[in-house]
Scaffold this motif. Structure first.
Motif, PDB file in Angstrom:
ATOM      1  N   TYR A 119      -3.176   5.286  -1.680  1.00 28.88           N
ATOM      2  CA  TYR A 119      -4.168   4.249  -1.347  1.00 28.88           C
ATOM      3  C   TYR A 119      -4.789   4.540   0.012  1.00 28.88           C
TER       4      TYR A 119
ATOM      5  N   GLN B 295       0.842  -1.190   0.000  1.00 34.79           N
ATOM      6  CA  GLN B 295       0.000   0.000   0.000  1.00 34.79           C
ATOM      7  C   GLN B 295       0.881   1.245   0.000  1.00 34.79           C
ATOM      8  N   ASN B 296       0.437   2.265  -0.758  1.00 35.59           N
ATOM      9  CA  ASN B 296       1.155   3.523  -0.767  1.00 35.59           C
ATOM     10  C   ASN B 296       0.324   4.607  -0.091  1.00 35.59           C
TER      11      ASN B 296
ATOM     12  N   THR C 158      -4.637   3.370  -8.662  1.00 30.15           N
ATOM     13  CA  THR C 158      -4.982   3.099  -7.263  1.00 30.15           C
ATOM     14  C   THR C 158      -6.395   2.531  -7.157  1.00 30.15           C
TER      15      THR C 158
ATOM     16  N   ARG D 279      -6.417  -1.057  -7.618  1.00 32.08           N
ATOM     17  CA  ARG D 279      -6.000  -1.825  -6.442  1.00 32.08           C
ATOM     18  C   ARG D 279      -7.180  -2.149  -5.522  1.00 32.08           C
TER      19      ARG D 279
ATOM     20  N   ARG E 257      -2.426   8.208 -11.495  1.00 31.47           N
ATOM     21  CA  ARG E 257      -2.279   7.649 -10.152  1.00 31.47           C
ATOM     22  C   ARG E 257      -3.616   7.204  -9.583  1.00 31.47           C
ATOM     23  N   TYR E 258      -4.662   7.978  -9.785  1.00 30.25           N
ATOM     24  CA  TYR E 258      -5.976   7.599  -9.253  1.00 30.25           C
ATOM     25  C   TYR E 258      -6.510   6.355  -9.969  1.00 30.25           C
TER      26      TYR E 258
END
Length: 510
Positions: free
Chosen positions: A181, A177-178, A213, A216, A209-210
């Motif tokens: 997230y 996870q970043n 994410t 994920r 990025r969105y």
């Protein structure tokens, strides 16, 4: 979660839907395509820490390319398709790409500099291999040593040469996870049933990025080929979009649709409509909240990732005009000597106790982003202030400030006023040479119809602004253009306009 795990659990679920054509990429297809490309990159000698770049329109395989690099432990740079050959060459060379992937429909990509591996989607040209043919030769299974990569994106170059923002490459196990997230989970609660609409080009930081994410979480990403206000509303209704991301210019264009057109589309599925990239004029945001309800969420951040400032609709209505309070990073407002300023006083916004960053290959630009006192604070170059409750308000970019007769003028104020005029489609305000005052305030306006351009509309716009702002903040003259040079993500290339009026001895930009 790991993309491979999601593909195993829900292989036939749409991962990507292209709103224009309806083409769907399932999680199984996304997983296998990204694995094949990762295998190809590995076979060509790329290893964790190496770099690839790609120049693609909003293509069905765009996110597969990004995921291939992400699961290979690589740095990857998505390049704007609007760049000219010299700009493309600068980025590919600056980032040290060992592979470059291009879209055959992007003419500029055909003149990209030579790198060890060049692949082209949708056709070929001399110097390129067919992406489809080369990728198909490799297995759809994951690499044995998969690890997390990271994007290295370039600022859009609105104030000079694009700057490559190089974060730390952790090479952590896939599925780690970043920060993003965690923030999205906390603020917007997406899950596997979510549908995310991306109406902007995927090569920009936030859409890329969105989208990745949200994958994920197991969510579906709906990609708009090119923003059109009515088509965006149609996509919300058709796909029952729950989460979306916008920039203020998109709000303005949707609000300027006829009332009957806007009323035709059901937007009740929206749970979170997120906006950023530029300050939103207060009247525009008020109208959006009236229309969509309290689902609007705003944040202030940058490609650099040194801060994340956030506000929901309720807090915004209590502090109209704010971009929120920091959730990541501690804000400090400083004067030019680095001294902290009291609440309500504009200054340069610095952030401490947040992630660090550097501009790749440019020590001078990296040093300029640090506070003068060496306290470890960093800035994105924006001017703003903080109120007594800790809410941040943006004033403008430091490099856009106008000094007219010794008085500082922040053009964002006049832009926000003129943007809501019923005959204005787009507007830029900046300083131009003036023999008496040093600089004078100038507006360049894109009218809804060029038939209206002329002295009468110029006088009306100046008067409209003066009725709402101190006269020294308002344009003394207005020029008209059929279109302004605006990045598809909403950022205005104001430098290009301003340079036309400063043929020599222009003010320095960063």
């Amino acid at each position: 979660m790991h993309l491979g795990q999601i593909a195993a659990q829900t292989p036939d679920k749409p991962a990507v839907i292209m709103a224009g054509s309806g083409r769907t990429v399932t999680f199984r297809e996304l997983n296998e395509e990204s694995n094949r490309l990762a295998q190809l990159l590995h076979a060509e000698g790329l290893r964790p820490g190496d770099h690839i770049a790609f120049m693609l329109e909003n293509h069905p395989h765009f996110l597969a390319v990004a995921w291939a690099a992400q699961r290979s432990g690589l740095y990857y740079t998505a390049v704007s398709t609007r760049l000219q050959p010299e700009e493309l060459a600068y980025i590919v060379d600056n980032c040290g790409a060992k592979a470059f992937i291009a879209d055959a429909s992007v003419e500029t990509a055909r003149s990209a500099p030579d790198v060890p591996l060049r692949l082209m989607l949708g056709g070929t040209t001399p110097g390129y291999d067919s992406y489809e043919e080369r990728v198909a030769q490799h297995p759809p299974t994951p690499l044995e040593d998969e690890c997390e990569g990271v994007d290295m994106l370039y600022s859009s170059g609105t104030t000079g040469r694009p700057k490559g923002v190089k974060p730390t490459l952790t090479k952590g196990p896939m599925g780690s996870q970043n920060i993003l997230y965690g923030l999205l989970s906390l603020l917007f609660q997406p899950d596997a049933d979510s549908v995310y609409l991306s109406p902007a080009p995927l090569y920009h930081a936030a859409p890329l990025r969105y989208s990745m994410t949200l994958h994920r979480f197991g969510a579906t990403v709906v990609v708009v080929d090119k923003f059109d206000p009515e088509q965006a509303l149609a996509a919300i209704e058709k796909y029952r979009v729950t989460h979306s991301q916008w920039v203020p210019t998109m709000f303005i264009r949707m609000l300027k649709l006829p009332d009957e057109t806007r009323a035709r589309y059901d937007t009740s599925s929206l749970k979170a409509a997120v906006h950023a990239a530029a300050p939103c004029p207060v009247p525009i945001k008020e109208r959006m909240i009236d229309w969509w309800g309290p689902v609007l969420h705003e944040y202030y951040a940058g490609t650099e990732g040194n801060c994340f400032v956030y506000t929901n609709a309720e807090d915004w209505l209590a502090h109209r005009g704010t971009v929120g309070r920091p959730l990541l990073g501690e804000v400090h407002v400083c004067d030019e000597e680095g001294r902290e300023l009291p609440p309500g006083t504009p200054g340069t916004l610095y952030f401490g106790n947040g992630p660090s960053f550097e501009y790749h290959g440019d020590e001078a630009k990296t040093a300029a982003s640090r506070d003068p006192e060496g306290r470890g604070w960093t800035t994105l170059g924006d001017i703003g202030y903080v109120d007594e409750d800790g809410f941040i308000y943006l004033t403008d970019r430091r490099s856009y400030m106008i000094i007219s007769g010794g008085v500082n003028v922040y053009p964002q104020e006049a832009e926000n006023v003129l943007a809501v005029h019923p005959q204005v489609a787009d507007v830029a305000v900046f300083g131009v040479p003036d023999a008496e005052m040093g600089e004078a305030v100038k507006a360049v306006v894109q009218p809804l119809s060029m038939d209206d351009a002329g002295p009468a509309l110029e006088a009306e716009l100046i008067a409209y602004c003066r009725d709402r702002l101190a006269h020294y903040k308002c344009p003394r003259s207005v020029d008209f253009r059929a279109e302004l040079p605006r990045h598809p993500t909403g950022k205005l290339y104001k430098r290009l306009l301003r340079d036309e009026y400063w043929p020599t001895n222009r003010p320095a930009t960063t």
